[in-house]
Design a protein around this motif. Structure first.
Motif, PDB file in Angstrom:
ATOM      1  N   TYR A 212      -9.250   1.424   1.619  1.00 54.25           N
ATOM      2  CA  TYR A 212      -9.275   2.640   0.810  1.00 54.25           C
ATOM      3  C   TYR A 212     -10.661   3.236   0.859  1.00 54.25           C
ATOM      4  CZ  TYR A 212      -4.966   0.727  -1.161  1.00 54.25           C
ATOM      5  OH  TYR A 212      -3.726   0.218  -1.336  1.00 54.25           O
TER       6      TYR A 212
ATOM      7  N   TRP B 167      13.541  22.399   2.758  1.00 56.74           N
ATOM      8  CA  TRP B 167      14.253  22.350   1.479  1.00 56.74           C
ATOM      9  C   TRP B 167      14.006  23.548   0.583  1.00 56.74           C
ATOM     10  CZ3 TRP B 167      11.911  17.016   1.318  1.00 56.74           C
ATOM     11  CH2 TRP B 167      10.653  16.994   0.691  1.00 56.74           C
TER      12      TRP B 167
ATOM     13  N   LYS C 295       8.000   5.710  -0.299  1.00 55.57           N
ATOM     14  CA  LYS C 295       6.892   4.892   0.218  1.00 55.57           C
ATOM     15  C   LYS C 295       5.721   4.783  -0.746  1.00 55.57           C
ATOM     16  CE  LYS C 295       7.952   4.749   5.010  1.00 55.57           C
ATOM     17  NZ  LYS C 295       7.487   4.743   6.388  1.00 55.57           N
TER      18      LYS C 295
ATOM     19  N   PHE D 273       3.588  15.026  -4.052  1.00 60.19           N
ATOM     20  CA  PHE D 273       3.903  15.651  -2.765  1.00 60.19           C
ATOM     21  C   PHE D 273       3.945  17.171  -2.929  1.00 60.19           C
ATOM     22  CE2 PHE D 273       6.810  17.249   0.468  1.00 60.19           C
ATOM     23  CZ  PHE D 273       6.222  16.730   1.603  1.00 60.19           C
TER      24      PHE D 273
ATOM     25  N   LEU E 255       8.924  20.053   6.162  1.00 61.13           N
ATOM     26  CA  LEU E 255       9.894  19.537   5.192  1.00 61.13           C
ATOM     27  C   LEU E 255      10.088  20.505   4.043  1.00 61.13           C
ATOM     28  CD1 LEU E 255       9.316  15.749   4.409  1.00 61.13           C
ATOM     29  CD2 LEU E 255      11.427  16.900   5.044  1.00 61.13           C
ATOM     30  N   GLU E 256       8.966  20.990   3.520  1.00 60.28           N
ATOM     31  CA  GLU E 256       9.064  21.877   2.361  1.00 60.28           C
ATOM     32  C   GLU E 256       9.766  23.176   2.724  1.00 60.28           C
ATOM     33  OE1 GLU E 256       5.529  21.847  -0.396  1.00 60.28           O
ATOM     34  OE2 GLU E 256       4.864  20.499   1.198  1.00 60.28           O
TER      35      GLU E 256
ATOM     36  N   LYS F  38       0.851  -1.190   0.000  1.00 60.52           N
ATOM     37  CA  LYS F  38       0.000   0.000   0.000  1.00 60.52           C
ATOM     38  C   LYS F  38       0.879   1.229   0.000  1.00 60.52           C
ATOM     39  CE  LYS F  38      -4.320  -1.520   2.004  1.00 60.52           C
ATOM     40  NZ  LYS F  38      -5.147  -1.659   3.194  1.00 60.52           N
ATOM     41  N   ALA F  39       0.590   2.128  -0.915  1.00 61.41           N
ATOM     42  CA  ALA F  39       1.340   3.381  -0.919  1.00 61.41           C
ATOM     43  C   ALA F  39       0.857   4.257   0.225  1.00 61.41           C
ATOM     44  CB  ALA F  39       1.156   4.097  -2.240  1.00 61.41           C
ATOM     45  N   LEU F  40       1.740   5.107   0.707  1.00 65.21           N
ATOM     46  CA  LEU F  40       1.391   5.988   1.817  1.00 65.21           C
ATOM     47  C   LEU F  40       0.759   7.261   1.274  1.00 65.21           C
ATOM     48  CD1 LEU F  40       1.720   6.650   4.900  1.00 65.21           C
ATOM     49  CD2 LEU F  40       3.821   7.817   4.230  1.00 65.21           C
ATOM     50  N   PHE F  41      -0.446   7.580   1.716  1.00 65.21           N
ATOM     51  CA  PHE F  41      -1.075   8.831   1.297  1.00 65.21           C
ATOM     52  C   PHE F  41      -0.389   9.970   2.038  1.00 65.21           C
ATOM     53  CE2 PHE F  41      -4.166  12.250   1.475  1.00 65.21           C
ATOM     54  CZ  PHE F  41      -4.638  12.283   0.180  1.00 65.21           C
ATOM     55  N   TYR F  42       0.528  10.633   1.358  1.00 64.72           N
ATOM     56  CA  TYR F  42       1.379  11.622   2.034  1.00 64.72           C
ATOM     57  C   TYR F  42       1.423  12.845   1.126  1.00 64.72           C
ATOM     58  CZ  TYR F  42       5.516  13.283   4.579  1.00 64.72           C
ATOM     59  OH  TYR F  42       6.403  14.006   5.341  1.00 64.72           O
ATOM     60  N   ALA F  43       0.528  13.804   1.392  1.00 66.09           N
ATOM     61  CA  ALA F  43       0.323  14.869   0.408  1.00 66.09           C
ATOM     62  C   ALA F  43       1.100  16.134   0.724  1.00 66.09           C
ATOM     63  CB  ALA F  43      -1.157  15.184   0.294  1.00 66.09           C
ATOM     64  N   ASP F  44       1.401  16.361   1.980  1.00 65.90           N
ATOM     65  CA  ASP F  44       1.972  17.654   2.361  1.00 65.90           C
ATOM     66  C   ASP F  44       2.784  17.509   3.622  1.00 65.90           C
ATOM     67  OD1 ASP F  44       1.463  20.073   0.946  1.00 65.90           O
ATOM     68  OD2 ASP F  44      -0.670  19.560   1.120  1.00 65.90           O
ATOM     69  N   ASN F  45       3.800  18.360   3.740  1.00 66.88           N
ATOM     70  CA  ASN F  45       4.478  18.489   5.013  1.00 66.88           C
ATOM     71  C   ASN F  45       5.176  19.840   4.992  1.00 66.88           C
ATOM     72  OD1 ASN F  45       6.280  18.543   7.147  1.00 66.88           O
ATOM     73  ND2 ASN F  45       6.492  16.318   7.150  1.00 66.88           N
TER      74      ASN F  45
END
Lengths: 354, 607
Positions: B584, A134, B379, B318, A130-131, A120-127
């Motif tokens: 899901y 960088w 990931k 992202f 972190l942004e 399963k991919a990780l639903f990771y849309a924003d942080n």
């Protein structure tokens, strides 16, 4: 060396054609259920190939630095060139570091997270944190480079003419260069292409008394340790006066006078004696000897033995013989330079002959 | 597909409405349909690409084995390669036309033309472009422009050969180089048509994105492709007219005796009457387009890659908002950095300082984008389709090529690498190879949408890996040739014994060029074969969320049978879990199409 490279690439080409021969086979999927969408097996194979490619990429990078690093220009032969080299070293260091890390992460992630049944991919849309990090890191790094670069740029481009400065005009035309020294009055006489006639090839204004003692030559001599300002003039199209060993370059623009200046720090003789140059010239002469054997076999003249000399070349496309528009430069001690200059013919002497 | 709302039953109201049979000419030639126009752009672009790449192979052969005789020169160049030895002015003509074709015809029209036309209406939920007629006109102007450019290859005095930047006076004076006669005239006319085509197309894209979005499709729900294509069109609209003015002034200098760019010239024993113009003015005008142009080339590729990467990673892109912000920042900055091409042009050094500052700023949004792509992979559950591989390749070459921009954008460092092979290596990686990867990724990914069939994946893999090896093999070692001080656009470096030790590298680069170029045949075969004999595509082969995959496989005029879809969410709901983290959102399906309403057990995000 070349033979090895040729063998490698021929091998690669061989693989290509072998693969090509499989086209017909490949283009008809054996399994009629094949959807042409990457399945579990493809993901695995391609991820492995990704690793192989990463090895190739890093191998190519290291090989290039190792083998082709020797080809780079020698230490700078001008004063400001050391600032240039320093800044180049810092910038290169920084970007090689970033390159090594980011390419590794990119390819490693591509390998590590390749598709698998059940993954399963990780639903990771924003942080935001972190942004922010960088964004700010490049900002700081670039701010440093910008400030360093701008200070150097101002130093290099801000040319001050003092009594000690030697002003030389560099004159460009399809496909050669001329240099004009100011002579005893230390002032270059006026010139314009409209005065070009006969031996007056640079269009000097004969009514201007300053032109009388000007000296026009086809080989550029420079005294070591003396600041030189070049005034560039072109008679036809754009050219660019590129002095790679002195970290200097300026375009030569018809209709305007451009300028650049530097102080030579190594004479031609000194540069020839550096380890880098001894190795390089030795290597070049070996190559030339090899080529000469081939040439002689064909009945042509062998190549001459090469000895290092500084040169200026044209670096702005200017016509069919652009690739052979060069001028030899000789840097020598000041007394040798003065002696050489006093032997040259002045403009007055040149025009008197006709 | 439990909830996805799709109308793929045949024979509904909309289709019946447009029952009349289209003639061959209406359907395939003077088509108003954005999908057909996109195919026309793509195929024209590919043909131009084959020509452009073939030229590069020819001059690379000359560079590796200078002055030697090759039958292929004799066969292709005729009188410009007597006894099979390439003529120096032909070498310059080849690099000029290679540059022009690749930058404008392949990577501007072929890339943005193809995908703006295909994706803007389909992804925003519109029946077609705002003006189908203008869209058709734009393609045909592009076609005329291609024809004129190619016809210039066959004239007596040779094609334009002053470099793709066509700096006067070289480009203005036939006395200076043969190619500046009829060849240059045709070049300028061709570019005038090209610019007209781009402006018309750009206006159409902008209006379509602003006005024709379907219900619920707010700007912050647009896929990044549409954002990128939209912003590209804006930059094009701002900068292309300036190139047109430069071209017009150059035409006047050449043909009507004006002196915008010419002054104090003595050539072939004669003083010309021109007085008071400046070539530096031309450089400013040219690069005012020329620099944004490289972003016109790369932004669409960035958009395509973002979309393909999210789909195949089964993850949202992202930092969606940061991606939009960086597209906007890059677009804005791209119009105020042109002077970094002119640090040693003779312009005031103070201007150089300003341009160094703005240029290095552009590295910041670019870095953000690169980091965001890498994090998108992290990931994920990466589906290694050929399109995905090309997208990863894109990020790789974009980083490698982009980093050296820090050297070139610094006015101090530019002094000694300006116009050397270091520049050639830099821009080919960052905008040439990267943009081509973007184009190829796009073709592999949207081929099922364009032609209703799938491309062969195994051939795609062969194509990708050999291209990737070839591209790095060509351009990585090339940096060192530049740092050794070798200028670009040299027919041969045999006039400088100092450069004799670069022969090995040049041979290596040429062999990799031949490798990379020849494997493109695999792609061409795969492309044309699959159009006719490829496997039939399903409606949504990549399990994607965007609207184009809710249209039927068979192309309809108006795209959707029946009502236009309504949008309820952004385009990146991949692998999103329900509130209880048990499954899901749509059970057993790791993606939620944009036209699916918000579900009960779903946490709402800001999109």
């Amino acid at each position: 060396m070349t033979t090895l490279l040729i063998i490698i690439v021929i091998a690669l080409l061989g693989i290509t054609f072998w693969q090509l021969s499989k086209i017909v086979k490949l283009s008809k999927p054996a399994d009629s259920n094949d959807t042409e969408i990457a399945d579990n097996k493809d993901n695995k194979t391609q991820a492995k190939l990704m690793l192989v490619f990463t090895v190739f990429l890093y191998g190519l990078m290291f090989y290039s630095f190792w083998e082709y690093g020797k080809l780079l220009l020698p230490e700078s032969a001008s004063e400001h060139g050391h600032t240039f080299d320093q800044l180049m070293l810092i910038s290169m260091g920084l970007l090689i570091f970033v390159q090594m890390i980011t390419q590794f992460l990119l390819h490693w992630f591509a390998y590590k997270y390749h598709g698998k049944k059940g993954r399963k991919a990780l639903f990771y849309a924003d942080n935001d944190k972190l942004e922010f990090i960088w964004t700010i890191i490049p900002v700081i790094a670039l701010a440093g480079l910008i400030i360093y670069g701008l200070f150097s740029w101002n130093d290099i481009m801000n040319l001050e003419e003092t009594d000690d400065t030697l002003v030389i005009e560099i004159y460009a035309y399809q496909f050669d260069w001329r240099a004009r020294y100011a002579g005893d009055d230390k002032t270059l006489g006026k010139a314009n292409v409209r005065f070009i006639e006969g031996v007056n090839q640079l269009g000097l204004d004969e009514s201007d008394p300053y032109t009388e003692d000007d000296i026009i030559v086809s080989e550029l001599h420079l005294p070591k340790g003396k600041p030189v300002i070049f005034k560039f003039r072109s008679q036809d199209v754009l050219h660019s006066a590129y002095f790679p060993h002195f970290r200097a370059q300026m375009n030569v623009v018809p209709g305007m006078i451009t300028q650049f200046g530097f102080t030579p720090t190594l004479t031609t003789a000194e540069m020839r004696e550096t380890d880098h140059m001894i190795d390089k010239v030795h290597n070049i002469n070996e190559i030339r000897q090899e080529n000469s054997i081939e040439l002689e076999a064909k009945g042509d003249m062998p190549l001459e033995e090469y000895e290092f000399d500084y040169f200026m070349l044209c670096n702005k496309i200017c016509g069919a013989s652009h690739y052979n528009m060069q001028m030899k430069i000789i840097v020598e001690e000041e007394e040798d330079f003065d002696a050489w200059l006093s032997e040259q013919q002045t403009f007055q002497e040149l025009t008197a002959k006709k | 597909m439990s909830v996805a709302i799709q109308h793929n039953e045949s024979g509904n109201a909309h289709e019946e409405h447009h029952e009349h049979k289209q003639t061959f000419i209406e359907k395939y030639i003077f088509s108003y349909d954005h999908k057909m126009i996109s195919k026309q752009y793509l195929i024209t672009g590919l043909i131009m690409g084959v020509i452009g790449i073939t030229m590069s192979v020819l001059f690379r052969i000359q560079l590796a084995w200078p002055g030697e005789s090759f039958w292929i020169f004799d066969a292709l160049l005729g009188k410009f390669a007597k006894n099979g030895v390439m003529d120096p002015s032909m070498y310059l003509a080849l690099v000029t036309i290679h540059g022009t074709i690749m930058v404008f015809f392949v990577l501007t029209a072929g890339l943005s033309g193809t995908f703006s036309n295909l994706l803007i209406p389909l992804q925003i939920g519109a029946r077609d472009m705002a003006s189908g007629f203008l869209n058709m006109v734009s393609y045909w102007l592009f076609f005329i422009s291609c024809t004129i450019m190619l016809s210039s290859l066959f004239i007596e005095s040779g094609p334009a050969s002053a470099g793709w930047t066509v700096y006067p006076p070289l480009s203005a004076l036939p006395q200076a180089i043969g190619g500046s006669g009829m060849g240059m005239t045709l070049w300028l006319i061709s570019m005038a048509f090209f610019i007209a085509s781009q402006i018309i197309a750009g206006l159409n894209y902008i209006v379509t994105v602003l006005n024709l979005r379907t219900k619920g499709m707010s700007m912050t729900r647009l896929p990044l492709t549409v954002w990128a294509l939209f912003v590209t069109a804006i930059i094009g609209l701002v900068s292309f007219p300036v190139l047109l003015s430069a071209a017009l002034l150059l035409i006047m200098d050449r043909s009507f005796g004006t002196s915008f760019f010419l002054s104090d010239i003595y050539i072939q024993g004669e003083v010309l009457a021109h007085q008071g113009g400046s070539p530096v003015l031309f450089e400013h005008l040219f690069w005012f387009l020329g620099h944004p142009e490289v972003y016109i080339v790369i932004l669409p590729a960035m958009g395509l890659v973002s979309e393909i990467m999210a789909t195949n990673a089964r993850k949202p892109i992202f930092g969606y908002r940061a991606m939009i912000a960086s597209i906007l920042a890059i677009a804005f900055l791209s119009t105020i950095v042109w002077g970094h091409h002119m640090f040693v042009s003779g312009m005031n050094p103070f201007l150089g300082s300003v341009f160094t500052f703005t240029t290095l700023l552009i590295a910041i949004p670019s870095a953000v984008k690169a980091f965001n792509w890498i994090t998108t992979l992290w990931k994920g559950n990466l589906q290694m389709n050929p399109a995905m591989l090309f997208s990863i390749g894109f990020v790789s070459t974009f980083i490698t090529g982009g980093l050296t921009g820090i050297i070139l954008g610094d006015s101090t460092l530019d002094i000694n690498v300006h116009d050397t092979y270091f520049v050639v290596a830099h821009f080919h990686l960052v905008m040439g190879i990267s943009a081509i990867y973007g184009l190829l990724a796009g073709v592999y990914h949207w081929f099922p949408k364009m032609f209703g069939r799938m491309m062969n994946k195994n051939l795609g893999y062969v194509h990708f890996w050999i291209t990737a090896i070839g591209a790095y093999g060509v351009f990585f070692p090339m940096h060192f040739v530049g740092l050794a001080g070798l200028p670009r656009r040299y027919y041969s470096n045999t006039a400088f014994p100092y450069f004799d030790d670069l022969t090995d590298v040049n041979v290596l680069i040429t062999l990799f060029t031949i490798l990379a170029a020849s494997v493109q045949v695999v792609f061409l075969f795969n492309f044309f074969y699959s159009i006719f004999y490829g496997k039939k595509a399903t409606q949504n082969p990549w399990n994607s969320t965007t609207l184009e995959w809710t249209t039927p496989v068979k192309h309809l005029h108006g795209n959707w049978p029946g009502e236009l879809p309504t949008v309820y969410r952004w385009s990146y709901d991949y692998s999103k879990m329900n509130k209880d983290e048990t499954d899901y959102i749509l059970a057993g399906q790791d993606f939620v199409p944009q036209n699916v309403p918000i579900q009960d057990n779903e946490e709402e995000t800001m999109h």
